[in-house]
Design a protein around this motif. Structure first.
Motif: not given
Length: 105
Positions: A18-20, A34-36, A66-71, A96-100
């Motif tokens: 399963d992917v985010f 792919v974020v994770n 966890l965090t991720f950033s993208v330009n 599921v992914v919880m985003i904040d």
């Protein structure tokens, strides 16, 4: 974000990855990544219980915060942004992914 899945630990590297995903579409192009995923987090997942997961979900684990950033500046404006969770290979074990704390700079 926190990646939460019933796929851990028994389905890591078992074809149920399963992917985010993140995608952005603008007038100058598309960016997708792919974020994770279950396989990427693997053994680093930790135990947890979460609202909305099945009552019999006694093995639910998560990534922790966890965090991720993208330009996306090269894509121009306006932008369409997509955050997608995909359940791969089954419909039995939810992910599921919880985003904040989304920030634009």
């Amino acid at each position: 974000y926190d990646f939460i899945s019933d796929e851990f630990p028994e389905f890591v590297n078992a074809g149920f990855n399963d992917v985010f995903l993140f995608a952005a579409i603008g007038p100058s192009g598309v960016l997708a990544q792919v974020v994770n995923s279950v396989d990427l987090i693997g053994a680093a997942a930790v135990d947890g219980t979460f609202p909305g997961m099945p009552a019999d979900s006694n093995v639910t684990q998560h990534s922790g915060k966890l965090t991720f950033s993208v330009n996306v500046s090269a894509l121009g404006t306006p932008l369409s942004l997509y955050l997608v969770v995909s359940d791969v290979g089954d419909s039995i074990y939810p992910t599921v992914v919880m985003i904040d704390n989304i920030q634009f700079q």
